[in-house]
Design an enzyme around this catalytic site. Structure first.
Site, PDB file in Angstrom:
ATOM      1  N   LYS A  43      -3.858 -41.693 -48.980  1.00  0.00           N
ATOM      2  CA  LYS A  43      -3.423 -40.689 -47.997  1.00  0.00           C
ATOM      3  C   LYS A  43      -4.568 -40.438 -47.026  1.00  0.00           C
ATOM      4  O   LYS A  43      -4.733 -41.176 -46.066  1.00  0.00           O
ATOM      5  CB  LYS A  43      -2.938 -39.447 -48.724  1.00  0.00           C
ATOM      6  N   SER A  67       3.214 -31.325 -51.833  1.00  0.00           N
ATOM      7  CA  SER A  67       3.566 -32.445 -50.965  1.00  0.00           C
ATOM      8  C   SER A  67       4.783 -32.197 -50.096  1.00  0.00           C
ATOM      9  O   SER A  67       4.913 -32.781 -49.023  1.00  0.00           O
ATOM     10  CB  SER A  67       3.798 -33.703 -51.810  1.00  0.00           C
ATOM     11  N   HIS A  87      -3.033 -34.514 -51.487  1.00  0.00           N
ATOM     12  CA  HIS A  87      -2.809 -34.225 -50.069  1.00  0.00           C
ATOM     13  C   HIS A  87      -3.898 -33.322 -49.475  1.00  0.00           C
ATOM     14  O   HIS A  87      -3.797 -32.937 -48.310  1.00  0.00           O
ATOM     15  CB  HIS A  87      -1.438 -33.587 -49.882  1.00  0.00           C
TER      16      HIS A  87
END
Length: 385
Positions: A238, A178, A206
């Site tokens: 996300k 991240s 992610h």
């Protein structure tokens, strides 16, 4: 009288440039956001595909709220598990190529719940030193012995695994890291866990939506199946633009988590409307491949410009593009300068990253324009050149 010395400790954080302030957003999430009546180009969000404010995702949320109401009312194991939760779990399992999936309220809760349910005292957990805080905390909570290896160092991990005499070993890693934006060495991790009879868990928060032809994440991009990566965790807030998280794996894994993951059992279920919105964003993620193509284009455009400026980039090909500045003071000053130019970037300080690696964490979205990226590069040129 302050027996806990709270005021003193807060003052010390301010002196060290470690004091955190919240930003109050007055608009939907997107490539541009409003704060205090002013619009900013937003390069600090994890809304990688630009789905957080997508009209059809909003419509799905609204329709489900009309049908199910606002709150779920209870935990999953009481009466909070709706048809929308169940349908999304089935769709996520199919999407990731796993037997089943289980929805958690947050990514933090998913990692704490999964690790502490799987590993216990007498077991060993092997973690990359740059793993997300939730993975580290999950290991601590489990009671197992935790051993950490240098970021991406397969040689050190191999030595640790060969030196282990315990029967139950769990290797845990971020998929896309991240703060650095780089990808885990999946072939190395799979090879080592297979030869050492260890279980592998990947947090692909992610990567999901961003990597892979259909957005299945790093595991899709690397063509890795459930047997090779038995525990997959990813978030919904996300790439998919909503909220929550899930763990996917075998029938036995998911049933074990339903029975033993405390962060699943002892909390109120997410609202059904969020699940319905996520089902719609999952469809868009798979169908609109242009979003990932646009991201790749923007990443390449930014990196080319940043390299021409001589900026200290990290080797990331993902939408996470850090620029190392090396001190809390430098990061805070740079963030404020860009904000004055109408640009928001993440100013990441120690202890979120190690000392001397403090950075601007620039994140790109499929809804950014070329001109926004060029304006960011112009601001960085004025700042550093």
């Amino acid at each position: 009288m302050d027996p806990w010395e709270l005021a003193t400790k807060l003052d010390e954080l301010k002196r060290q440039q470690r004091y955190r302030l919240r930003k109050t957003i007055e608009s939907p999430q997107g490539a541009s956001v409003q704060m205090a009546g002013q619009m900013f180009d937003n390069f600090s969000s994890n809304d990688y595909l630009g789905l957080a404010n997508h009209p059809s995702v909003i419509k799905a949320f609204q329709q489900a709220a009309e049908r199910y109401g606002v709150g779920s009312g209870s935990a999953h194991l009481i009466c909070g598990h709706s048809a929308e939760h169940h349908a999304l779990e089935e769709e996520l399992a199919e999407f990731t190529g796993r037997d089943r999936a289980l929805i958690f309220s947050t990514g933090y809760m998913a990692n704490l719940g999964a690790i502490s349910a799987m590993a216990h005292k007498g077991d060993e957990i092997f973690q990359d030193k740059l793993n997300h805080a939730s993975l580290i905390d999950g290991g601590r909570l489990s009671g197992a012995q935790v051993k950490r290896f240098v970021h991406g160092d397969m040689g050190q991990l191999k030595q640790l695994l060969e030196g282990s005499s315990t029967r139950r070993k769990l290797v845990v890693s971020d998929g896309v890291f991240s703060m650095d934006g780089d990808e885990a060495n999946m072939q190395g991790l799979v090879g080592l866990t297979e030869t050492s009879n260890a279980m592998l868990m990947i947090d692909d928060a992610h990567g999901l939506g961003v990597l892979g032809e259909k957005g299945g994440g790093l595991l899709e991009a690397c063509d890795l199946n459930q047997q090779q990566v038995p525990i997959l965790m990813a978030t919904l807030g996300k790439g998919l633009g909503t909220s929550g998280a899930f763990v996917a794996g075998s029938e036995e894994l998911i049933e074990t988590l339903i029975q033993q993951a405390r962060t699943y059992v002892f909390t109120t279920a997410m609202p059904s409307a969020v699940m319905a919105a996520t089902r719609q964003s999952l469809k868009i993620c798979q169908q609109e491949t242009w979003r990932r193509e646009k991201l790749r284009h923007l990443v390449a455009r930014f990196r080319k410009g940043a390299e021409q400026l001589g900026l200290n980039l990290m080797p990331s090909q993902t939408p996470i593009q850090p620029i190392i500045l090396g001190s809390n003071e430098a990061v805070m000053a740079a963030g404020e300068y860009l904000k004055e130019k109408g640009i928001l970037v993440g100013a990441i300080r120690y202890p979120a990253v190690k000392k001397a690696s403090e950075r601007l964490r620039i994140t790109l979205s499929a809804t950014h324009t070329d001109s926004q990226v060029d304006n960011l590069l112009l601001g960085l040129e004025e700042l550093f050149c």
